[in-house]
Design a protein around this motif. Sequence first.
Motif, PDB file in Angstrom:
ATOM      1  N   VAL A   1       0.813  -1.086  -0.037  1.00  0.00           N
ATOM      2  CA  VAL A   1      -0.019   0.049  -0.039  1.00  0.00           C
ATOM      3  C   VAL A   1       0.912   1.107  -0.071  1.00  0.00           C
ATOM      4  N   PRO A   2       0.941   2.315  -1.053  1.00  0.00           N
ATOM      5  CA  PRO A   2       1.768   3.437  -1.161  1.00  0.00           C
ATOM      6  C   PRO A   2       1.576   4.336   0.244  1.00  0.00           C
ATOM      7  N   ARG A   3       2.413   4.947   0.537  1.00  0.00           N
ATOM      8  CA  ARG A   3       2.286   5.887   1.796  1.00  0.00           C
ATOM      9  C   ARG A   3       1.394   6.978   1.229  1.00  0.00           C
ATOM     10  N   ALA A   4       0.463   7.543   2.077  1.00  0.00           N
ATOM     11  CA  ALA A   4      -0.364   8.527   2.094  1.00  0.00           C
ATOM     12  C   ALA A   4       0.363   9.780   1.899  1.00  0.00           C
ATOM     13  N   VAL A   5       1.669   9.930   2.561  1.00  0.00           N
ATOM     14  CA  VAL A   5       2.246  11.019   2.647  1.00  0.00           C
ATOM     15  C   VAL A   5       3.776  10.267   2.454  1.00  0.00           C
ATOM     16  N   THR A   6       4.633  11.139   1.509  1.00  0.00           N
ATOM     17  CA  THR A   6       6.105  10.839   1.371  1.00  0.00           C
ATOM     18  C   THR A   6       6.912  11.862   2.100  1.00  0.00           C
ATOM     19  N   VAL A   7       7.637  11.553   3.140  1.00  0.00           N
ATOM     20  CA  VAL A   7       8.429  12.215   3.789  1.00  0.00           C
ATOM     21  C   VAL A   7       9.766  12.276   3.384  1.00  0.00           C
ATOM     22  N   PRO A   8      10.337  13.632   2.860  1.00  0.00           N
ATOM     23  CA  PRO A   8      11.534  13.751   2.492  1.00  0.00           C
ATOM     24  C   PRO A   8      12.622  13.464   3.629  1.00  0.00           C
ATOM     25  N   ILE A   9      13.660  12.685   2.997  1.00  0.00           N
ATOM     26  CA  ILE A   9      14.753  12.247   3.835  1.00  0.00           C
ATOM     27  C   ILE A   9      16.106  13.037   3.840  1.00  0.00           C
ATOM     28  N   THR A  10      15.884  14.371   4.541  1.00  0.00           N
ATOM     29  CA  THR A  10      17.130  15.158   4.382  1.00  0.00           C
ATOM     30  C   THR A  10      17.711  15.535   5.772  1.00  0.00           C
ATOM     31  N   GLY A  11      19.025  15.954   5.512  1.00  0.00           N
ATOM     32  CA  GLY A  11      19.795  16.402   6.810  1.00  0.00           C
ATOM     33  C   GLY A  11      19.922  15.297   7.901  1.00  0.00           C
ATOM     34  N   TYR A  12      19.466  15.555   9.115  1.00  0.00           N
ATOM     35  CA  TYR A  12      19.723  14.716  10.077  1.00  0.00           C
ATOM     36  C   TYR A  12      18.820  13.303  10.056  1.00  0.00           C
ATOM     37  N   ALA A  13      17.731  13.446   9.229  1.00  0.00           N
ATOM     38  CA  ALA A  13      16.837  12.469   8.863  1.00  0.00           C
ATOM     39  C   ALA A  13      17.752  11.343   8.116  1.00  0.00           C
ATOM     40  N   LYS A  14      18.728  11.619   7.385  1.00  0.00           N
ATOM     41  CA  LYS A  14      19.431  10.623   6.543  1.00  0.00           C
ATOM     42  C   LYS A  14      20.387   9.845   7.686  1.00  0.00           C
ATOM     43  N   VAL A  15      20.880  10.424   8.678  1.00  0.00           N
ATOM     44  CA  VAL A  15      21.527   9.698   9.605  1.00  0.00           C
ATOM     45  C   VAL A  15      20.662   8.678  10.450  1.00  0.00           C
ATOM     46  N   VAL A  16      19.324   9.239  10.844  1.00  0.00           N
ATOM     47  CA  VAL A  16      18.539   8.421  11.535  1.00  0.00           C
ATOM     48  C   VAL A  16      17.999   6.945  10.603  1.00  0.00           C
ATOM     49  N   MET A  17      17.734   7.289   9.510  1.00  0.00           N
ATOM     50  CA  MET A  17      17.423   6.153   8.655  1.00  0.00           C
ATOM     51  C   MET A  17      18.253   5.509   7.978  1.00  0.00           C
ATOM     52  N   ALA A  18      19.709   5.806   8.025  1.00  0.00           N
ATOM     53  CA  ALA A  18      20.916   4.689   7.907  1.00  0.00           C
ATOM     54  C   ALA A  18      20.849   3.669   9.324  1.00  0.00           C
ATOM     55  N   ASP A  19      20.210   3.957  10.223  1.00  0.00           N
ATOM     56  CA  ASP A  19      20.121   2.836  11.282  1.00  0.00           C
ATOM     57  C   ASP A  19      18.944   1.766  11.145  1.00  0.00           C
ATOM     58  N   ASP A  20      18.200   2.265   9.927  1.00  0.00           N
ATOM     59  CA  ASP A  20      17.215   1.153   9.710  1.00  0.00           C
ATOM     60  C   ASP A  20      16.111   1.123  10.486  1.00  0.00           C
ATOM     61  N   PRO A  21      15.528   2.292  11.127  1.00  0.00           N
ATOM     62  CA  PRO A  21      14.584   2.205  12.370  1.00  0.00           C
ATOM     63  C   PRO A  21      13.317   1.520  12.080  1.00  0.00           C
ATOM     64  N   VAL A  22      12.625   1.119  13.047  1.00  0.00           N
ATOM     65  CA  VAL A  22      11.246   0.545  13.058  1.00  0.00           C
ATOM     66  C   VAL A  22      10.200   1.822  12.661  1.00  0.00           C
ATOM     67  N   ALA A  23      10.475   2.840  13.346  1.00  0.00           N
ATOM     68  CA  ALA A  23       9.649   3.913  13.317  1.00  0.00           C
ATOM     69  C   ALA A  23      10.530   5.190  13.390  1.00  0.00           C
ATOM     70  N   TYR A  24      10.107   6.360  12.858  1.00  0.00           N
ATOM     71  CA  TYR A  24      10.863   7.746  12.880  1.00  0.00           C
ATOM     72  C   TYR A  24       9.965   8.784  12.683  1.00  0.00           C
ATOM     73  N   TRP A  25       9.399   9.422  13.627  1.00  0.00           N
ATOM     74  CA  TRP A  25       8.698  10.654  13.711  1.00  0.00           C
ATOM     75  C   TRP A  25       9.335  12.035  13.420  1.00  0.00           C
ATOM     76  N   ARG A  26       9.451  12.744  12.487  1.00  0.00           N
ATOM     77  CA  ARG A  26      10.274  14.028  12.530  1.00  0.00           C
ATOM     78  C   ARG A  26       9.485  14.901  13.236  1.00  0.00           C
ATOM     79  N   LEU A  27       8.046  14.761  13.198  1.00  0.00           N
ATOM     80  CA  LEU A  27       7.514  15.958  14.104  1.00  0.00           C
ATOM     81  C   LEU A  27       7.680  17.310  13.370  1.00  0.00           C
ATOM     82  N   ASP A  28       7.498  17.376  11.993  1.00  0.00           N
ATOM     83  CA  ASP A  28       7.714  18.635  11.182  1.00  0.00           C
ATOM     84  C   ASP A  28       6.667  18.934  10.389  1.00  0.00           C
ATOM     85  N   GLU A  29       5.382  18.427  10.780  1.00  0.00           N
ATOM     86  CA  GLU A  29       4.258  18.775   9.882  1.00  0.00           C
ATOM     87  C   GLU A  29       3.845  20.355  10.029  1.00  0.00           C
ATOM     88  N   THR A  30       2.937  20.669   9.125  1.00  0.00           N
ATOM     89  CA  THR A  30       2.653  22.173   9.101  1.00  0.00           C
ATOM     90  C   THR A  30       1.599  22.337   9.979  1.00  0.00           C
TER      91      THR A  30
END
Length: 200
Positions: free
Chosen positions: A30-59
């Motif tokens: 099922v495609p994501r409803a929202v695609t979250v851009p992985i930039t900056g610090y998020a790249k460091v976090v995603m490199a650890d292959d987390p189960v979940a990651y909330w950036r809490l950067d919504e509008t």
Amino acid sequence: KSADDQTTYYAHMTTPWANTNSDPATLTIVPRAVTVPITGYAKVVMADDPVAYWRLDETDGSTTAVDAAGSFDGTYIPGAGSITYGVATGIPYETDKAVSVTGKAQVQMPWALELNPHGPFTAELWFEPASLSTDYRDVFSSDGLGGGTGPNGWLLYQQPNNTLVWVLFSQGWNAAWLGDGGVLQANSWYHAALTYDGTL
């Protein structure tokens, strides 16, 4: 992975008396409803292959806290408090914004076994206490009933003496209290990395 969409799987079961296959099951991606851009610090976090990651950067006015890594979207609940979007973060060299949660407001994540493992895991978060408190205050929790006779999961909270304590539940209250950190200072950013190896 999208390449696995519509792949058929089955389980092969063997006992001392017989072998059999389960009915087939088809995986549907099922495609994501929202695609979250992985930039900056998020790249460091995603490199650890987390189960979940909330950036809490919504509008401003968002109701969903999008999980950038998995399928555990949370919910912004102002309740008897307030949520302010787009505040400056304390992560060094990061321009992505954060949220401010005051009063009884919450960012609530769903109960899921993947977020409350019984074996080793690590949870990381950045937070800034805006004030000190004479009461107990949740910083982050991943607790829920999850079956059984009491809660499962864990929580990190600020105690009245303004130290942190990490509580692991195991179908009961206060099953394990783990070490306190230093004394928190108001309006200072903190990075907490909570690691449980299955024993300590």
